[in-house]
Write an enzyme that holds these catalytic residues in place. Sequence first.
Site, PDB file in Angstrom:
ATOM      1  N   SER A 191     -11.293  -4.642   1.021  1.00 17.63           N
ATOM      2  CA  SER A 191     -11.939  -3.540   1.724  1.00 17.63           C
ATOM      3  C   SER A 191     -12.570  -2.616   0.678  1.00 17.63           C
ATOM      4  CB  SER A 191     -10.864  -2.791   2.513  1.00 17.63           C
ATOM      5  OG  SER A 191     -11.451  -1.796   3.297  1.00 17.63           O
ATOM      6  N   ASN A 240       0.811  -1.229   0.000  1.00 13.87           N
ATOM      7  CA  ASN A 240       0.000   0.000   0.000  1.00 13.87           C
ATOM      8  C   ASN A 240       0.838   1.269   0.000  1.00 13.87           C
ATOM      9  OD1 ASN A 240       0.417  -1.189   2.739  1.00 13.87           O
ATOM     10  ND2 ASN A 240      -0.278   0.836   3.350  1.00 13.87           N
ATOM     11  N   CYS A 264      -2.795   5.675   8.293  1.00 16.63           N
ATOM     12  CA  CYS A 264      -2.722   5.575   9.760  1.00 16.63           C
ATOM     13  C   CYS A 264      -1.390   6.056  10.299  1.00 16.63           C
ATOM     14  CB  CYS A 264      -3.030   4.146  10.218  1.00 16.63           C
ATOM     15  SG  CYS A 264      -2.763   2.880   9.003  1.00 16.63           S
ATOM     16  N   THR A 271     -25.747  -8.192  13.128  1.00 16.41           N
ATOM     17  CA  THR A 271     -26.627  -7.831  12.011  1.00 16.41           C
ATOM     18  C   THR A 271     -25.806  -7.263  10.858  1.00 16.41           C
ATOM     19  OG1 THR A 271     -28.370  -7.383  13.581  1.00 16.41           O
ATOM     20  CG2 THR A 271     -28.652  -6.425  11.391  1.00 16.41           C
ATOM     21  N   HIS A 293     -13.670   0.360   0.564  1.00 14.53           N
ATOM     22  CA  HIS A 293     -13.332   1.786   0.388  1.00 14.53           C
ATOM     23  C   HIS A 293     -12.072   2.001  -0.444  1.00 14.53           C
ATOM     24  CE1 HIS A 293     -10.110   2.577   3.520  1.00 14.53           C
ATOM     25  NE2 HIS A 293     -10.599   1.474   4.041  1.00 14.53           N
TER      26      HIS A 293
HETATM   27  N1  PLP Z   1      -4.224  -3.799   4.280  1.00 13.47           N
HETATM   28  C1  PLP Z   1      -3.826  -2.882   3.395  1.00 13.47           C
HETATM   29  C2  PLP Z   1      -2.779  -3.234   2.388  1.00 13.47           C
HETATM   30  C3  PLP Z   1      -4.379  -1.599   3.416  1.00 13.47           C
HETATM   31  O1  PLP Z   1      -3.958  -0.679   2.520  1.00 13.47           O
HETATM   32  C4  PLP Z   1      -5.368  -1.299   4.366  1.00 13.47           C
HETATM   33  C5  PLP Z   1      -5.966   0.062   4.411  1.00 13.47           C
HETATM   34  O2  PLP Z   1      -5.383   0.992   4.835  1.00 13.47           O
HETATM   35  C6  PLP Z   1      -5.771  -2.290   5.268  1.00 13.47           C
HETATM   36  C7  PLP Z   1      -5.173  -3.529   5.190  1.00 13.47           C
HETATM   37  C8  PLP Z   1      -6.834  -2.032   6.293  1.00 13.47           C
HETATM   38  O3  PLP Z   1      -8.091  -2.040   5.688  1.00 13.47           O
HETATM   39  P1  PLP Z   1      -9.402  -1.490   6.417  1.00 13.47           P
HETATM   40  O4  PLP Z   1      -9.367  -0.007   6.270  1.00 13.47           O
HETATM   41  O5  PLP Z   1     -10.539  -2.093   5.668  1.00 13.47           O
HETATM   42  O6  PLP Z   1      -9.365  -1.983   7.827  1.00 13.47           O
END
Ligand code: PLP
Length: 375
Positions: A199, A151, A327, A237, A201
């Site tokens: 995920s 990422n 983060c 739910t 988003h």
């Molecule tokens: N793994 C990777 C490679 C990510 O880029 C992210 C998102 O920041 C996550 C895990 C965490 O995903 P989520 O935001 O759905 O908890």
Amino acid sequence: MNKIYFDNAATTALRPEVIDAIVESLRNDFGNPSSTHAYGRSAKSSIELARKSIANLLGCTANEIIFTSGATEANNWIIRSAVRDLKLQRIISSKMEHHAVLYAVKEIAQEYGIELVFVDNDKNGHINLQQLAELLQDKKQTLVSLMHINNETGCILPIDEVAQLIKENGAYFHSDTVQSVGKLKIDLQQTPVDFITASAHKFHGPKGIGFAFFRKGLLTNPIFFGGEQEKGLRAGTESVHNIVGMQKALELAYERHDEEKAHITELKSYFISRLREVYGESAHIHGHENTLYNLVNVGLPISQEKASMLLFMLDMKGFAISRGSACQSGSPKPSHVLAEMLDDETIKFPNLRVSFSHDNTREEIDLLVSELQKL
Ligand code: PLP
């Protein structure tokens, strides 16, 4: 002021069609999917249609997909349940993983008193596959957890080759595919990976929803205890409108994949050519030849003083860009991923992670480059 979004690895804007699907579901599908009356049945059927559609796109069966709150939950669940239920002796992973895997493997390996080994990587983010093959030769009960696309850098794991190697050695393979689902077509029939995560988003869907893929027979115990949702494996739910939104987002990502990939690939190569014009070879494109088409992580030849103001200055001018994962963005510490890849000199160059979507344009890149030139 311009508002230019170049942080699509952190999250993405919802497509208008996805918003429409969510609103429609909120308006018409508010029944509790566990209720047996018509309202409940309708909501339940929306969830099951979404599961089928997603499974179909990924080449697996619907009962191998479990909806979760996102990828952090899915990664944690997979690692914990694999260690516990498959009686593992060892986890092999990499220090370049997202914290949702890195911290989970550290914690869970310690909790269950099993071995944790990190494979090496080179300066371009390639995992040392020779070392992985040698480690697997002892045939210990092992889970290998390696992300498909990093990422922060966009570095790509050759997932088919790795899956084959792991399978030949009788180990299990989990891949965090958060950055690839919706961008690269994964075929779970062809790629013998045992567990993946996604995920919504990250592919222009809503936040707070994702899924885990568990290959048939590998998931036996629940994550939460409570109701019978998700076949009793994940009580609570279901978030019907988010599931419907995720389905729509993934369908559109597949439908428009080729055209959008071509556009984004062109933007990336334009951005790199503009960086070369301004900085020549002193701009360090991290992991260069081995990265996904939507992301450029670049170390800029600018002073530390300017660097500390860089994101703030770009933010003031309307650019949404980050340096590493969202983060960690506020942290002054260097990225744990770059720290694993780069030598002491190269890591000193302040970096930017610029991640594109189909919505971006060349003009936006020109505006960014002209701001960088003012530094
Ligand atoms: N793994 C990777 C490679 C990510 O880029 C992210 C998102 O920041 C996550 C895990 C965490 O995903 P989520 O935001 O759905 O908890």
